[in-house]
Design a protein around this motif. Structure first.
Motif, short mmCIF file in Angstrom:
data_model
loop_
_atom_site.label_atom_id
_atom_site.label_comp_id
_atom_site.label_asym_id
_atom_site.label_seq_id
_atom_site.Cartn_x
_atom_site.Cartn_y
_atom_site.Cartn_z
N ILE A 26 -3.74 -3.69 -7.68
CA ILE A 26 -3.07 -3.20 -6.49
C ILE A 26 -4.09 -2.53 -5.57
O ILE A 26 -5.07 -1.94 -6.03
CB ILE A 26 -1.93 -2.24 -6.88
CG1 ILE A 26 -0.93 -2.13 -5.75
CG2 ILE A 26 -2.46 -0.90 -7.34
CD1 ILE A 26 0.43 -1.72 -6.21
N HIS A 52 -0.25 -3.04 -2.00
CA HIS A 52 0.15 -4.44 -2.20
C HIS A 52 -0.66 -5.05 -3.34
O HIS A 52 -1.75 -4.58 -3.67
CB HIS A 52 -0.02 -5.25 -0.91
CG HIS A 52 -1.44 -5.27 -0.41
ND1 HIS A 52 -2.41 -6.04 -0.98
CD2 HIS A 52 -2.03 -4.60 0.60
CE1 HIS A 52 -3.55 -5.85 -0.34
NE2 HIS A 52 -3.35 -4.97 0.62
N THR A 53 -0.12 -6.11 -3.90
CA THR A 53 -0.84 -6.82 -4.96
C THR A 53 -2.03 -7.56 -4.35
O THR A 53 -2.02 -7.92 -3.17
CB THR A 53 0.08 -7.83 -5.66
OG1 THR A 53 0.58 -8.75 -4.69
CG2 THR A 53 1.26 -7.12 -6.32
N THR A 54 -3.05 -7.78 -5.20
CA THR A 54 -4.30 -8.36 -4.70
C THR A 54 -4.57 -9.77 -5.21
O THR A 54 -5.55 -10.40 -4.81
CB THR A 54 -5.50 -7.49 -5.14
OG1 THR A 54 -5.54 -7.51 -6.58
CG2 THR A 54 -5.36 -6.05 -4.65
#
Lengths: 316, 316, 316, 316
Positions: D68, D72-74
């Motif tokens: 993260i 947001h997710t990466t």
């Protein structure tokens, strides 16, 4: 995918400047003695400090989060985690605009639509290999338990002059040779589970590795069969030469496994580089700050050993 | 394991002198036109016939056993099979006693407790790569459908003199360079699903391959960073040099993927070799009969291309 | 994906009216005696012929294509293939327009964009379970070699009246109970490799299976703990009752494994059905021709046994 | 193996009374907003507190360890971890001698040669499902991003009277029905990657689940085809009934996916049980102390939803 292996399966996680990074190891046999101190020697070998390695200071103290009870493994997934300490959340946003040559900046930005973690390379960072080293320590213990006295070692067999390169704001690459001795005949399978395939797979997962060869490798390709063939000299299958690097038909032949990996010169160099800036649309000099190894190969030996041990642990 | 891949998954089966050999390919998209004739060109490239290749005569006519309907793929597993024709069931039992140097005879006998199929190397035979070539044909079609106009090619960049080696009852090795062009940015993942890891894995599954390198590979390891880094020159990510071989951080960067594989000299040579005989307990001359390639590399280009195409097909 | 398993891995291929169908089995131990005749009994149990089963005539003669030498397995992938004989290439195109209720016609057409093989259900056909049965035969042999005298059996424990249903142009379902006896303590793993997970996975892969339960299953969910718990009565771990169906914590407890599967009534029935016609945009009567089982459960016992044997073979 | 899935792959780790437990989720798309608060609702549903659930107090605060960046997710592996707080290291050694009926004590001791972690069931504990719930939260987010407005819900459709069972020192089981609505046509594959196979696999991984059925399930097996078939009523493929539970041929048909799971009554009950004591060699009363749910089903709904979401996330 961040998982690899069958029967000794590892899953790595984490980023260079995130909260923590580590590894989950599945199918570790129950009853192997294991403590924090078992990790110290290999972690120390990987850690920075020598001339030519990054000045980032990390104590790299592992926490065994799961899979251990009263000093031994339990058969449940073994998780080893490292908190990041010396992180810097500085501005990395420009790397998407003016990507470092031969780095992952450009591809990461494109692939993940700018949603990747750019801090210190994020999940692309060589720091993620901490999990590999931790898994390698456990893999070596598994090999010891199953095989008796295997010996895995490595040495730098080729490298440029680090000091003179640093003086120029430059970097050097190197070649590491890794050996596994006292390995029985019969590990590995023909084709996709060949020793070369699985070891090669893991070696090429190490950031910076651009070549892998076994035994006489590329040099052997220039020879005649009569020069390169390994004649068997006794009932154990010992060979007079070891141009096969201990593997025939994908399977260990009882002679030492010998694998060499080519590690490219560190892509991050202090000297300015004339490379495309996507924000300006022009080729412009890029100066890379931060803390970097001038020669990754100096620290990579223990990672290469870990990769070899992890691959072998699946077969014993 | 005889399966490899995710999203384009292949399972190979068969032996050199068994009934048949072939490949099951899973997750082929539905609707790709495919017929027997699509396989002809690549199979012809693999087939023997040139000077330096085996005189075994096989027509290598593929049968599409499943996964096809009215000339197109259906999305169900695609099976391509080849009947063996020119088989010889002669006496191979002695190979367990007096194993051929640098061959799989010794390890196969040990690993499978003498229950392996010894005829022509059984499942260790290079003939099993017929399945790889067939899968490569399908993989190339998948790449074309998804990517437009990818171009995969190969050439022998190093090889000894085959004719002079044959005159001596000897063999030679070689180095094959394989390129994939018009590949978009972003295929591959960091670490275990890196392009290098998966391509390397498959390349090392090809019998006789003992080295794999990308871009400048081993030569690059001897350079400085300032020499080896690839400077970006335009908004597409094109680089002035391609020492990275088209891959950074495990991910394609849009430049040609360049991989070189080292293929050892054929282990089977006509000249007698002084090697251990397990039946007599003595080192004795072994003379290898049968039909063999003096230079595997002459036929391996198409196999190497197939491996690259198969690895890439999983990502598109 | 058409592959399943670890350590005993199967890959199925083929269609109802294609050239052939079969299975590749990987990681079969070397040295197991195996011949065509070993498959006869289980194939005969699966084959049609009884009242309530399809009149399609197939001899179902297996060919062992690879993995065998001099009557024993070699450790290489074992391929067993069946040529289709009594195929009919009649017009199946209308099934995309007027799909059979509770059949795969609608979803297959949508998913594969009309490129699926519609003949007899194509790869969705129950005929593909021939490969499962063949793999089950091999799995049982592996279990015998490793475990001594395991016993896998099945019986229909619930079923409607087939004859009266056929008289109405209708079909019936059924419940099959399958047992594995003389299984040691300790097979399976907690969570994703639990016996229930892997056996359930395979059972639900059999066309027509819509429910799976172990031991007291759904009935047990209505009980109190004191009624449902299995009290241990001796040093072997034998329990007074077997409401756990031989599995605790995902792992075999030495008592018989008992699994029941619910098989839906055959979707293909002779009676007209009022269902949507996508070509006309109206609900219209559909009359299904062709040859069908009125009760799949009559033939499914041997398939269910195969699934249980295949799942267990991975753990021994 | 503690990993499951393809394209949305989870790896769980941890024990009931160890340092921590959690999950690594691989192949999460980049760019999904995610914060600690997203986990609260589902974790609260799983947590104890109601009558009939364990009095163990755990705050279950998740830490997002990796994957993260800026909310947001990466695209890198997402790790969610929970520290154990209310642990008790009391004497569990006797469980190996006098194992709790229908528990994992006996099989764990045997399988792991007494090296398992016995505290609170160790890795066999239902507490490990925290990782499943966390992964379920992420899976639901992935489904929302890809499918628009899917709706996953569950309810207890059968359960005994918890209060009266607790008064007797007893426990009850239950049946949970879980539904997924607004799911497109075409998810899933025939055979081993069928929706039923993958959902069933995950459901059976949840401790205490002993039965799984889709649509009319076991009841449908007692019907005739004409009663059980789902007639299509419009161009979307909507069916008049949903006895198929939203799945035909292993593939979603656009109607709600309906799955029911049977959860056995809690094995740990306060009433003494007459069961074998391996230390004394006699059948003796066992009284189980500690903190336990009288009805696991009360907390399992959110776990069952998670399993369904995780299975579906692999296909979108």
């Amino acid at each position: 995918m961040n998982s690899f292996g069958k029967n000794f399966r590892i899953t790595i996680f984490g980023e260079s400047h995130g909260a923590a990074l580590g590894v989950v190891i599945d199918e570790v046999p129950a009853g192997i003695t294991l403590s924090i101190s078992d990790f110290e020697a290999d972690l120390a070998r990987r850690r920075s400090g020598q001339t030519g390695t990054t000045p980032r200071k990390e104590s790299d103290v592992p926490e065994i989060v799961s899979g251990i009870f009263e000093g031994h493994t339990t058969g449940a997934p073994l998780t080893v985690m490292f908190r990041n300490e010396d992180t810097r959340s500085g501005d990395y946003a420009h790397l998407g605009d003016h990507p470092r040559p031969s780095h992952a900046d450009f591809v990461a930005t494109q692939k993940f639509n700018n949603q990747n973690d750019p801090r210190g390379g994020g999940h692309f960072s060589g720091r993620v290999t901490l999990g590999l080293v931790a898994a390698g320590v456990v893999a070596k213990k598994v090999l010891e338990q199953k095989l008796g006295s295997p010996k895995i070692s490595s040495e730098i067999v080729e490298s440029g002059d680090v000091a003179s390169a640093m003086a120029d704001g430059d970097s050097v690459g190197g070649v590491i040779e890794c050996r596994a001795e006292n390995i029985p005949v019969g590990l590995g399978e023909p084709f996709f589970d060949s020793i070369e395939s699985l070891v090669g797979h893991l070696m090429f997962s190490i950031p910076g590795v651009k070549g892998v060869e076994f035994g006489s490798g590329f040099a052997g390709a220039a020879r005649r069969g009569s020069e390169n063939n390994d004649l068997i000299i006794n009932e154990k299958g010992t060979t007079a030469t070891n141009n096969s690097g201990g593997v025939n038909g994908g399977i260990t032949n009882g002679n030492p496994i010998v694998v060499r990996v080519a590690i490219k010169p560190t892509a991050s160099i202090a000297r300015p580089q004339e490379t495309y800036n996507f924000a300006t649309g022009r080729i412009e000099p890029l100066t890379i700050g931060g803390r970097h190894d001038a020669c990754i190969a100096l620290r990579a030996g223990v990672i290469v050993e870990a990769a070899l041990a992890i691959a072998l642990a699946a077969f014993v």
